[in-house]
Design a protein around this motif. Structure first.
Motif, mmCIF file in Angstrom:
data_model
loop_
_atom_site.group_PDB
_atom_site.id
_atom_site.type_symbol
_atom_site.label_atom_id
_atom_site.label_comp_id
_atom_site.label_asym_id
_atom_site.label_seq_id
_atom_site.Cartn_x
_atom_site.Cartn_y
_atom_site.Cartn_z
ATOM 1 N N PHE A 176 0.824 -1.201 0.000
ATOM 2 C CA PHE A 176 0.000 0.000 0.000
ATOM 3 C C PHE A 176 0.862 1.258 0.000
ATOM 4 O O PHE A 176 0.520 2.265 -0.632
ATOM 5 C CB PHE A 176 -0.941 0.002 1.207
ATOM 6 N N ARG A 177 1.963 1.200 0.707
ATOM 7 C CA ARG A 177 2.866 2.356 0.754
ATOM 8 C C ARG A 177 3.422 2.668 -0.639
ATOM 9 O O ARG A 177 3.458 3.824 -1.061
ATOM 10 C CB ARG A 177 4.015 2.063 1.735
ATOM 11 N N ALA A 180 0.627 4.159 -2.788
ATOM 12 C CA ALA A 180 0.278 5.530 -2.416
ATOM 13 C C ALA A 180 1.253 6.535 -2.999
ATOM 14 O O ALA A 180 0.870 7.678 -3.292
ATOM 15 C CB ALA A 180 0.241 5.663 -0.891
ATOM 16 N N TYR A 205 9.812 8.401 1.796
ATOM 17 C CA TYR A 205 9.182 8.259 3.109
ATOM 18 C C TYR A 205 10.118 8.675 4.245
ATOM 19 O O TYR A 205 9.655 9.135 5.294
ATOM 20 C CB TYR A 205 8.670 6.836 3.303
ATOM 21 N N VAL A 316 0.367 11.953 -0.802
ATOM 22 C CA VAL A 316 0.764 10.590 -0.440
ATOM 23 C C VAL A 316 0.305 10.194 0.957
ATOM 24 O O VAL A 316 -0.344 9.159 1.152
ATOM 25 C CB VAL A 316 2.291 10.413 -0.579
ATOM 26 N N ASP A 317 0.644 10.994 1.956
ATOM 27 C CA ASP A 317 0.384 10.585 3.337
ATOM 28 C C ASP A 317 -1.098 10.400 3.622
ATOM 29 O O ASP A 317 -1.513 9.436 4.281
ATOM 30 C CB ASP A 317 0.971 11.618 4.306
ATOM 31 N N TYR A 320 -2.353 7.221 1.802
ATOM 32 C CA TYR A 320 -1.827 6.005 2.427
ATOM 33 C C TYR A 320 -2.543 5.706 3.745
ATOM 34 O O TYR A 320 -3.008 4.580 3.981
ATOM 35 C CB TYR A 320 -0.322 6.195 2.658
ATOM 36 N N SER A 321 -2.666 6.710 4.612
ATOM 37 C CA SER A 321 -3.284 6.473 5.914
ATOM 38 C C SER A 321 -4.763 6.125 5.779
ATOM 39 O O SER A 321 -5.275 5.254 6.493
ATOM 40 C CB SER A 321 -3.110 7.699 6.816
ATOM 41 N N SER A 505 -3.979 6.589 10.771
ATOM 42 C CA SER A 505 -3.141 5.614 10.084
ATOM 43 C C SER A 505 -2.510 4.664 11.082
ATOM 44 O O SER A 505 -2.495 4.924 12.263
ATOM 45 C CB SER A 505 -2.057 6.335 9.273
#
Length: 505
Positions: A176-177, A180, A205, A316-317, A320-321, A505
């Motif tokens: 998933f990371r 994202a 990251y 992104v963050d 992703y969360s 997250s």
């Protein structure tokens, strides 16, 4: 001239008195001023900073709402911080008075050690340049035409994620990371190799983690409160070394994005007309082309690199969360997974292939789950700070120019006057009305201009990428529910205190 002991004594006494005066003045400035919004008592020198020694200040702010009200005044040393704990207060200030509530803090660490002369979108003042920047991004990527053009990218990266989950489900968080990052990276600059370059992913990251640590109150060094920290040499100040490395790595990543966009532009120019029409043109490549065709340079290379990089950071963050929270709730609540599967099967069937972006509007329950996730575990529980750019009076309280204003999304989305059992995860509430509120108050919400959710901020600085983010996550969620059973190996901790990092997250 002879220096007597009496003269020396007077000099020492003057220095001592001046130091005492400075300390007393600083101490007094850290106390609560008159006609300030209610809040907890402030301590000399530090104000309320001791309350920020946590990554989950939004919980404390929400707790204070019951005691102090929907607007809370805090002191950050000599600085002023006001927290908005209600949707009405956020609308009245950030929306209706946006002309003076749209500034950004002049963060010393960011401006003097990370960004320097570059212009990162998060910290730009609300001026003509920011308006020009936002207009360009909305026009080329985030408007209706841009979203339609990027749909094949969302489809492709979601399909690749499903493949990775099938091949290696044990690494689902890393999968998933990678997704994202890969999805907005392709959309913004055209770089397609992120999922094959672990070093690139780790660099991004790592930058994000250091970036967050240098921005989070209670974690970042209190340079604004104690200016003497500015003069501590780098070998004694870890934050200076971290900021230096972050600047180098962040700028290098942004320049890589610009190079990728320029290569995409070059390939498109040499391709035949028919080939070019089928080649996806990224946001940055499209802006390069527009400038080239018009002969007008709106953004130089540095500005364009930070434009693309800033939007990547923002995308992104949160994506992703939110996606991880989606997975966690599906694993923890099998009945929700079952309802979502039934809905998707009724729309797509089991033999017609997985759902596609055009199927998302036909999946109201899945969209209700997404809305509830944004309410229940918002990815940014405290939205980015605004700065008041002129003195103002709010409900009899006096706010001075330079006051930092935070919208506490966590508290807004848990207003007990509007939500039944606000701490429960219940997507059904969004099937009953668009606001997810109690029966009978929908008309009130509509009349007051309430938003369905506040996860993307408010006012003139509201994130313009909400449609992109929603579509991206829902395409993945639909495919995941269609093709997999999401199960937990053991009990899952759903408490915000220990089951989640930050807010969502």
């Amino acid at each position: 001239m002879e220096v007597t002991s009496e003269h020396t004594s007077w000099v020492c006494l003057s220095i001592l008195l001046a130091s005492l005066f400075t300390l007393v003045r600083f101490s007094l400035k850290s106390l609560r001023p008159r006609n300030y919004p209610p809040g907890p008592p402030a301590l000399p020198f530090i104000g309320n900073v001791h309350h920020f020694a946590t990554s989950k200040t939004f919980l404390k702010f929400a707790e204070w709402r019951a005691k102090y009200g929907k607007i809370i005044g805090l002191k950050t040393g000599p600085g002023h911080l006001v927290v908005l704990n209600s949707a009405r207060m956020a609308r009245d200030l950030l929306d209706k008075r946006g002309s003076i509530y749209s500034g950004r803090p002049k963060d010393y660490i960011v401006r003097n050690h990370i960004v320097f002369e570059a212009q990162h979108i998060i910290f730009l003042p609300y001026d003509s340049y920011l308006k020009q920047w936002r207009t360009a991004v909305v026009r080329h990527l985030l408007g209706p035409v841009g979203i339609e053009q990027v749909s094949p990218i969302l489809e492709a990266t979601a399909a690749h994620l499903m493949y990775r989950l099938a091949v290696d489900p044990g690494q689902f968080a890393d999968n998933f990371r990678n997704w994202a990052l890969a999805t907005p990276l392709i959309a913004i600059c055209g770089h397609r190799g992120a999922q094959k370059e672990p070093e690139l992913i780790d660099q991004f990251y790592s930058n994000q983690e250091n970036w967050l640590n240098l921005l989070t109150p209670g974690v970042a060094p209190p340079v604004e409160m104690f200016p003497v920290l500015k003069w501590v040499p780098a070998f004694l100040a870890k934050w200076k070394r971290t900021a230096r490395d972050l600047r180098r790595n962040q700028r290098g990543f942004y320049e890589m994005m610009l190079d990728s966009a320029k290569e995409g532009r070059r390939q498109r120019k040499v391709a035949s007309q028919s080939q070019a029409s089928f080649r996806y043109e990224s946001l940055m490549a499209r802006m390069l082309r527009t400038q080239e065709e018009s002969g007008k340079t709106e953004f130089d290379d540095c500005q364009l690199a930070y434009l693309g990089g800033g939007h990547l950071d923002a995308a992104v963050d949160t994506t992703y969360s939110t996606a991880l929270t989606f997975v966690k709730i599906l694993a923890a609540r099998p009945e929700i997974m079952e309802k979502a599967q039934t809905e998707i099967e009724s729309v797509c069937g089991l033999d017609n292939g997985p759902p596609k972006p055009q199927d998302i509007p036909k999946l109201p329950y899945l969209r209700a789950c997404y809305s509830e996730i944004l309410r229940w575990r918002p990815p940014t529980p405290n939205n980015l700070p605004h700065v008041l750019e002129a003195d103002d009076t709010v409900g009899g309280y006096r706010l001075i120019k330079g006051t930092v204003v935070l919208q506490n999304t966590w508290a807004i989305e848990r207003d007990p006057e509007l939500y039944d059992d606000p701490d429960a995860f219940d997507p059904e509430r969004y099937l009953e009305n668009a606001y997810g509120v109690k029966p009978g108050v929908e008309a009130q919400c509509r009349a007051e201009g309430r938003k369905p959710n506040y996860a993307f901020g408010g006012g003139r600085r509201q994130c313009p990428g909400d449609v992109f983010a929603v579509t991206s996550v829902l395409v993945v969620a639909a495919k995941l529910v269609w093709g997999f059973e999401v199960e937990s190996r053991g009990p899952l901790d759903l408490s915000v205190e220990s089951g989640f990092h930050g807010g969502g997250s």
